[in-house]
Design a protein around this motif. Structure first.
Motif, short mmCIF file in Angstrom:
data_model
loop_
_atom_site.label_atom_id
_atom_site.label_comp_id
_atom_site.label_asym_id
_atom_site.label_seq_id
_atom_site.Cartn_x
_atom_site.Cartn_y
_atom_site.Cartn_z
N LEU A 57 0.96 -0.61 0.22
CA LEU A 57 -0.49 0.08 0.24
C LEU A 57 0.79 0.89 0.06
N GLY A 58 2.26 1.19 -0.01
CA GLY A 58 2.84 2.38 -0.41
C GLY A 58 4.09 2.21 1.10
N GLY A 59 4.21 1.33 1.95
CA GLY A 59 5.18 1.79 3.32
C GLY A 59 6.14 1.65 2.25
N ASP A 60 6.62 0.77 1.13
CA ASP A 60 8.25 0.58 0.97
C ASP A 60 8.06 1.75 0.46
N GLN A 61 7.69 2.39 -0.04
CA GLN A 61 7.60 3.96 -0.78
C GLN A 61 8.70 5.51 0.34
N GLN A 62 7.21 4.87 0.63
CA GLN A 62 7.51 6.24 2.50
C GLN A 62 8.60 5.91 2.85
N ILE A 63 9.38 4.24 2.92
CA ILE A 63 10.51 4.57 3.96
C ILE A 63 11.30 4.33 2.38
N GLY A 64 11.50 4.25 1.01
CA GLY A 64 12.23 5.59 0.42
C GLY A 64 12.75 6.67 0.61
N GLY A 65 11.45 7.19 0.37
CA GLY A 65 10.82 9.15 0.60
C GLY A 65 12.27 9.10 1.61
N ARG A 66 12.06 8.52 3.02
CA ARG A 66 12.69 8.72 4.18
C ARG A 66 14.41 8.50 3.85
N ILE A 67 14.78 7.44 3.08
CA ILE A 67 16.25 7.29 2.56
C ILE A 67 16.82 8.65 1.61
N ALA A 68 15.90 8.73 0.82
CA ALA A 68 16.34 10.02 -0.66
C ALA A 68 16.77 11.58 0.13
N GLU A 69 15.49 11.26 1.41
CA GLU A 69 15.90 12.40 2.45
C GLU A 69 16.74 12.77 3.85
N GLY A 70 17.76 11.32 3.04
CA GLY A 70 18.36 11.41 4.58
C GLY A 70 18.82 11.11 5.59
N ASN A 71 17.52 10.23 5.69
CA ASN A 71 16.46 10.07 7.39
C ASN A 71 16.58 8.66 7.79
N MET A 72 17.53 7.91 7.21
CA MET A 72 17.24 6.45 6.88
C MET A 72 18.86 5.95 7.19
N ASP A 73 19.37 5.16 8.38
CA ASP A 73 20.61 5.03 7.95
C ASP A 73 21.15 3.44 7.44
N LEU A 74 19.96 2.72 7.20
CA LEU A 74 19.97 0.80 7.55
C LEU A 74 18.58 0.47 7.57
N ILE A 75 18.67 -0.46 6.27
CA ILE A 75 17.31 -1.14 5.99
C ILE A 75 17.61 -2.50 5.99
N ILE A 76 16.38 -3.53 6.92
CA ILE A 76 16.71 -4.82 6.79
C ILE A 76 15.51 -5.00 6.46
N PHE A 77 15.76 -5.59 4.99
CA PHE A 77 14.34 -6.07 4.32
C PHE A 77 14.29 -7.20 3.55
N LEU A 78 14.20 -8.05 4.62
CA LEU A 78 13.96 -10.53 4.45
C LEU A 78 13.04 -9.97 3.57
N ARG A 79 13.92 -10.02 2.17
CA ARG A 79 12.76 -10.67 1.26
C ARG A 79 12.34 -12.22 0.97
N ASP A 80 11.67 -12.08 0.01
CA ASP A 80 11.09 -13.58 -0.01
C ASP A 80 11.69 -13.75 -1.70
N PRO A 81 12.36 -14.47 -2.33
CA PRO A 81 12.78 -15.01 -3.31
C PRO A 81 12.21 -15.61 -4.18
N LEU A 82 11.80 -16.01 -3.82
CA LEU A 82 11.04 -17.48 -4.24
C LEU A 82 9.09 -17.33 -4.60
N THR A 83 8.92 -15.89 -3.95
CA THR A 83 7.80 -15.99 -4.02
C THR A 83 7.61 -14.87 -5.27
N SER A 84 6.70 -14.68 -5.99
CA SER A 84 6.44 -12.87 -6.77
C SER A 84 5.30 -12.15 -6.01
N GLN A 85 5.87 -10.86 -6.19
CA GLN A 85 5.61 -9.98 -5.11
C GLN A 85 4.56 -9.15 -6.65
N PRO A 86 2.92 -8.78 -6.51
CA PRO A 86 2.84 -7.50 -6.84
C PRO A 86 3.48 -6.40 -6.63
#
Length: 120
Positions: A57-86
């Motif tokens: 619903l846009g949470g990844d994009q909201q975090i991306g915005g914080r990164i672009a603004e210089g307000n995020m220092d580390l991301i831990i994103f456990l992805r599921d490489p075996l399941t297609s994500q919409p």
């Protein structure tokens, strides 16, 4: 540090166990997460977490915005490489913005472990 925690559905349990294991490290930092992941961390571990929308619903994009603004220092994103994500384009954009702004991103437990050991 500002740390974002994100996990695809099949990786949420792995992330919860990881955060439990490193609770003493995480409690020293400001935590952010996408919707359901953040809720589970709050309820199951008791850490304070600023929650964004769920990833699709846009949470990844909201975090991306914080990164672009210089307000995020580390991301831990456990992805599921075996399941297609919409919302795979959003995932790719998040990884790209981390690369553009030199923000470390762990996409599996191995790299997350290395980053957390460095924070100890």
């Amino acid at each position: 540090m500002n740390i974002s925690l994100i996990a695809h559905d099949k990786k949420k349990n792995d992330l919860i166990e990881f955060v439990k294991r490193y609770k003493n490290v995480f409690e020293k930092h400001k935590l952010f997460a996408t919707g359901t992941t953040g809720k589970r961390i709050q309820e199951e571990i008791g850490l304070d977490v600023y929650r964004f929308l769920s990833g699709p619903l846009g949470g990844d994009q909201q975090i991306g915005g914080r990164i672009a603004e210089g307000n995020m220092d580390l991301i831990i994103f456990l992805r599921d490489p075996l399941t297609s994500q919409p919302h795979e384009p959003d995932v790719a954009a998040l990884i790209r913005v981390c690369d553009v702004h030199h923000v470390p991103i762990a996409t599996n437990l191995g790299s997350a472990e290395v980053f957390l050991k460095a924070l100890k």
